[in-house]
Motif scaffolding. Structure first.
Motif, PDB file in Angstrom:
ATOM      1  N   LEU A  39       0.828  -1.203   0.000  1.00 45.22           N
ATOM      2  CA  LEU A  39       0.000   0.000   0.000  1.00 45.22           C
ATOM      3  C   LEU A  39       0.860   1.251   0.000  1.00 45.22           C
ATOM      4  O   LEU A  39       1.778   1.392   0.816  1.00 45.22           O
ATOM      5  CB  LEU A  39      -0.915  -0.007   1.228  1.00 45.22           C
ATOM      6  N   ALA A  40       0.539   2.169  -0.893  1.00 52.18           N
ATOM      7  CA  ALA A  40       1.257   3.435  -0.989  1.00 52.18           C
ATOM      8  C   ALA A  40       0.266   4.588  -0.971  1.00 52.18           C
ATOM      9  O   ALA A  40      -0.938   4.394  -0.855  1.00 52.18           O
ATOM     10  CB  ALA A  40       2.099   3.465  -2.268  1.00 52.18           C
TER      11      ALA A  40
ATOM     12  N   LEU B  44      -4.269  -9.583  13.980  1.00 55.14           N
ATOM     13  CA  LEU B  44      -4.998  -9.313  12.741  1.00 55.14           C
ATOM     14  C   LEU B  44      -5.211 -10.580  11.916  1.00 55.14           C
ATOM     15  O   LEU B  44      -6.004 -10.584  10.976  1.00 55.14           O
ATOM     16  CB  LEU B  44      -4.239  -8.280  11.892  1.00 55.14           C
ATOM     17  N   GLY B  45      -4.494 -11.645  12.275  1.00 52.62           N
ATOM     18  CA  GLY B  45      -4.625 -12.892  11.529  1.00 52.62           C
ATOM     19  C   GLY B  45      -3.519 -13.122  10.520  1.00 52.62           C
ATOM     20  O   GLY B  45      -3.612 -14.021   9.678  1.00 52.62           O
ATOM     21  N   ILE B  46      -2.445 -12.327  10.595  1.00 53.80           N
ATOM     22  CA  ILE B  46      -1.315 -12.482   9.683  1.00 53.80           C
ATOM     23  C   ILE B  46      -0.307 -13.444  10.303  1.00 53.80           C
ATOM     24  O   ILE B  46       0.040 -13.328  11.480  1.00 53.80           O
ATOM     25  CB  ILE B  46      -0.657 -11.120   9.399  1.00 53.80           C
ATOM     26  N   ASP B  47       0.154 -14.395   9.518  1.00 49.99           N
ATOM     27  CA  ASP B  47       1.061 -15.436   9.989  1.00 49.99           C
ATOM     28  C   ASP B  47       2.496 -14.901  10.047  1.00 49.99           C
ATOM     29  O   ASP B  47       3.188 -14.820   9.035  1.00 49.99           O
ATOM     30  CB  ASP B  47       0.981 -16.650   9.052  1.00 49.99           C
TER      31      ASP B  47
ATOM     32  N   ALA C 174       1.595  -8.353   3.049  1.00 43.81           N
ATOM     33  CA  ALA C 174       0.607  -9.110   3.821  1.00 43.81           C
ATOM     34  C   ALA C 174      -0.526  -8.211   4.315  1.00 43.81           C
ATOM     35  O   ALA C 174      -1.692  -8.617   4.332  1.00 43.81           O
ATOM     36  CB  ALA C 174       1.289  -9.797   5.006  1.00 43.81           C
ATOM     37  N   LEU C 175      -0.195  -6.984   4.708  1.00 47.31           N
ATOM     38  CA  LEU C 175      -1.229  -6.069   5.195  1.00 47.31           C
ATOM     39  C   LEU C 175      -2.180  -5.663   4.068  1.00 47.31           C
ATOM     40  O   LEU C 175      -3.397  -5.627   4.257  1.00 47.31           O
ATOM     41  CB  LEU C 175      -0.581  -4.841   5.830  1.00 47.31           C
ATOM     42  N   LEU C 176      -1.643  -5.357   2.889  1.00 51.23           N
ATOM     43  CA  LEU C 176      -2.514  -4.995   1.769  1.00 51.23           C
ATOM     44  C   LEU C 176      -3.415  -6.164   1.389  1.00 51.23           C
ATOM     45  O   LEU C 176      -4.616  -5.988   1.148  1.00 51.23           O
ATOM     46  CB  LEU C 176      -1.678  -4.567   0.566  1.00 51.23           C
ATOM     47  N   THR C 177      -2.855  -7.371   1.352  1.00 58.39           N
ATOM     48  CA  THR C 177      -3.664  -8.559   1.071  1.00 58.39           C
ATOM     49  C   THR C 177      -4.756  -8.726   2.113  1.00 58.39           C
ATOM     50  O   THR C 177      -5.897  -9.079   1.788  1.00 58.39           O
ATOM     51  CB  THR C 177      -2.760  -9.815   1.043  1.00 58.39           C
TER      52      THR C 177
END
Length: 226
Positions: A117-118, A155-158, A190-193
């Motif tokens: 993200l930008a 957040l659910g990110i591995d 990962a955050l953008l996904t």
């Protein structure tokens, strides 16, 4: 004969307007066919194929075949970071290719920078994580803190999967529109996904812009306050 990295070669590859347009199109993070890239570059397919061969030989793009089709993408994160920095430099010198159009405000607010993200929202996210002491930044070096690891796991990110990647978990990328850093690396991707998978945001067709839903924007601003 001078020794060292050949920046003249890289400059010549990027400096051709058709090739520059192709690379900019690939900044959206999607693999594109030679026909699609020819349209972005405004050249014939045969000419586009010649340009792509030079970009591939120079290590800027890579191709993969699927059935009868060939798809091209940026070779790696470093190419996207370099292009975003060059775009920022050009913008700071007033070197723009066209007058601002309707899509520009959306691109400045939130957009894809290769795979993260930008724009204003990308810079805001990094600032918020630093303020919350979830990311530490020294100069251009950034690192996820223990509090940050707990945050992304919530957040659910591995996090374990991020650690096994060959890419850095966190790194900065100079934002061309904000002239400040946003978050790149495997965490940025990962955050953008995550935002897209949660339905907070979606990509705008035929654009690098990211559009947040009303609910998604509210959630994003709550998660990343300033």
């Amino acid at each position: 004969m001078k020794e060292g990295p050949d920046i003249a070669l890289v400059g010549s590859l990027i400096g051709d307007p058709a090739r520059a347009n192709m690379l900019t199109a690939l900044m959206g993070g999607q693999a594109l066919t030679p026909t699609e890239l020819a349209a972005h570059a405004g050249v014939m397919l045969q000419t586009a194929s010649s340009h792509l061969a030079k970009l591939e030989a120079g290590g800027l793009v890579t191709q993969r075949k699927q059935g009868r089709h060939r798809y091209y993408a940026l070779a790696e994160d470093e190419v996207g970071l370099m292009l975003e920095s060059l775009m920022g430099f050009a913008a700071s010198r007033g070197l723009t290719r066209h007058r601002p159009g309707p899509k520009d405000p959306a691109l400045r607010k939130a957009r894809v920078c290769y795979n993260h993200l930008a724009g204003d929202y990308g810079v805001r996210m990094l600032d918020s994580l630093i303020a919350a002491k979830q990311i530490e930044m020294t100069g251009e070096d950034v690192a996820l803190t223990d509090a940050g690891r707990e945050r992304i796991e919530a957040l659910g990110i591995d996090y374990a999967a991020l650690r096994t990647s060959r890419r850095p978990i966190c790194r900065t990328c100079l934002d061309w529109s904000e002239r400040r850093s946003h978050l790149a690396g495997s965490l940025g991707e990962a955050l953008l996904t995550h935002f897209i998978d949660k339905g907070w945001a979606k990509r705008v067709k035929d654009s690098r812009a990211i559009r947040f839903t009303d609910t998604g924007e509210k959630a994003f601003l709550e998660h990343f306050p300033l």
